[in-house]
Design an enzyme around this catalytic site. Structure first.
Site, short mmCIF file in Angstrom:
data_model
loop_
_atom_site.label_atom_id
_atom_site.label_comp_id
_atom_site.label_asym_id
_atom_site.label_seq_id
_atom_site.Cartn_x
_atom_site.Cartn_y
_atom_site.Cartn_z
N ILE A 173 0.85 -1.21 0.00
CA ILE A 173 0.00 0.00 0.00
C ILE A 173 0.88 1.25 0.00
CG2 ILE A 173 -1.80 1.26 1.26
CD1 ILE A 173 -2.75 -1.52 2.34
N ARG A 255 -3.20 1.49 11.29
CA ARG A 255 -3.91 0.97 12.45
C ARG A 255 -3.87 1.99 13.56
NH1 ARG A 255 -6.11 -2.16 9.97
NH2 ARG A 255 -6.33 -4.41 10.16
N GLU A 284 -10.66 2.18 18.69
CA GLU A 284 -11.85 2.44 17.87
C GLU A 284 -12.90 1.34 18.12
OE1 GLU A 284 -9.63 2.30 14.10
OE2 GLU A 284 -10.81 0.53 13.54
N HIS A 302 -12.66 4.14 9.61
CA HIS A 302 -11.99 2.90 9.16
C HIS A 302 -12.62 2.37 7.86
CE1 HIS A 302 -9.39 -0.65 10.73
NE2 HIS A 302 -9.41 -0.63 9.40
#
Ligand code: GLV
Length: 344
Positions: A173, A255, A284, A302
């Site tokens: 990514i 994260r 979260e 998210h």
């Protein structure tokens, strides 16, 4: 542990009917149907987030589970369910799995890499641009009816094109975000990663491997794309934020826990960095109240991989892994393939 898999109590083996699996959260009905063709399926159409005790109970008798980041699979869960043979995460990140505990018990763990790379990179880039150009902040201003005139310095931000893009964690990514920056926006790319990219990957991006201090000091827009682990916990805290440019932005699509959210809220409040964009949070779905109070942060729930096509591809890949693992096929994306060779 050579015979760890064989020593796990059998669940749904030959002669016992079809294997039983748990789909721990709601997922596309087509994927549930597909799994029903192979297994006795317990699904969760109400999308309840199970407590730990419920998860342990629901896993009773199951040979496999399709999980998401909300289900923690660790020694306690595995020991309560010795029949469990495979846990298939519908996510590329797998910090919700205790991999050494899976290894020790011969449980296969799988994730969903590759299928979400470009979608997540699109979103990371969008968040970074939103922070740099103050898109969310100015939209709130407009919606609240405060816009009365044009002015020369209203919501002035910083340029993305031609700026220095810093990437912490240069996996798939990270590289996809770097490609967008270098090839689409003429950005200078610097990165810090445990290992340096091969020259043939660095060259087309003009990417330069730097130490973390240089990354923090030189980035105009710093994007975090590294896996969460004990080592990356609070990789960005007060000390790191203090090394960044006061004009810099920080984007986290990796994260929660990689950033010290309390320290970030304070840095944003004191304008020690210009802005941030966060898709993930410590603890979260709770969000640090300090982040909710400052205007110069873009907050999303998210959703970096959330396009219909990509979420579908992730669910299908998790199902592919589950089916292969329980029907003697080759799971396409195992995290701990070393357990596959063990006798059952
Ligand atoms: C999402 O956060 C993922 O890890 O896929």
């Amino acid at each position: 542990m050579a015979d760890a898999m064989s020593s796990r109590a059998s669940a749904g083996g030959p002669g016992e009917g079809r294997p039983r699996v748990l789909i721990a959260r709601a997922v596309f009905p087509q994927v549930v149907q597909r799994l029903r063709a192979h297994f006795e399926v317990e699904d969760n159409p109400d999308d309840t987030v199970y407590t730990r005790a419920e998860l342990i109970e629901r896993l009773r008798g199951k040979a496999g589970a399709l999980t998401t980041g909300s289900e923690r699979i660790d020694a306690e869960v595995l020991d309560a369910n010795p029949q469990l043979r495979v846990v298939a995460n519908m996510a590329v990140g797998y910090n919700n799995f205790d991999i050494p505990a899976c290894n020790a018990r011969g449980v296969l763990a799988t994730n969903t890499p590759d299928v979400l790379t470009e979608t997540t990179a699109d979103f990371g880039f969008a968040l970074m641009m939103a922070a740099a150009r103050r898109i969310a902040e100015s939209e709130h201003f407009l919606r609240s009816g405060q816009w009365s005139r044009w002015s020369y310095d209203m919501y002035t931000g910083s340029d993305v094109h031609g700026a220095t893009l810093g990437i912490l964690g240069m996996g798939r990514i990270g590289q996809a975000i770097a490609r967008r920056g270098a090839l689409g926006f003429g950005m200078r790319v610097i990165y810090h990663n445990r290992s340096r990219l091969a020259p043939e990957l660095e060259a087309p991006l003009g990417a330069r491997h730097v130490d973390k201090a240089t990354l923090l000091r030189e980035s105009d827009h710093l994007v975090l794309v590294l896996p969460y682990s004990a080592q990356s916990h609070h990789a960005i805290g007060a000390a790191e934020l203090a090394q960044m440019k006061p004009t810099a932005t920080l984007t986290n699509v990796a994260r929660g826990g990689i950033v010290d959210d309390a320290a970030l809220a304070q840095a944003l409040r004191e304008r020690r960095i210009a802005a941030a964009a966060l898709d993930v949070f410590e603890g979260e779905p709770s969000v640090h109240p300090g982040l909710l109070e400052v205007p110069n942060v873009v907050l999303t729930p998210h959703i970096a991989s959330a396009t219909v096509a990509t979420r579908r591809a992730m669910a299908e890949l998790a199902a592919d892994n589950l089916i292969a693992a329980l029907t003697a096929g080759a799971p396409p994306t195992p995290i701990n393939p070393e357990v596959l060779g063990r006798p059952r």
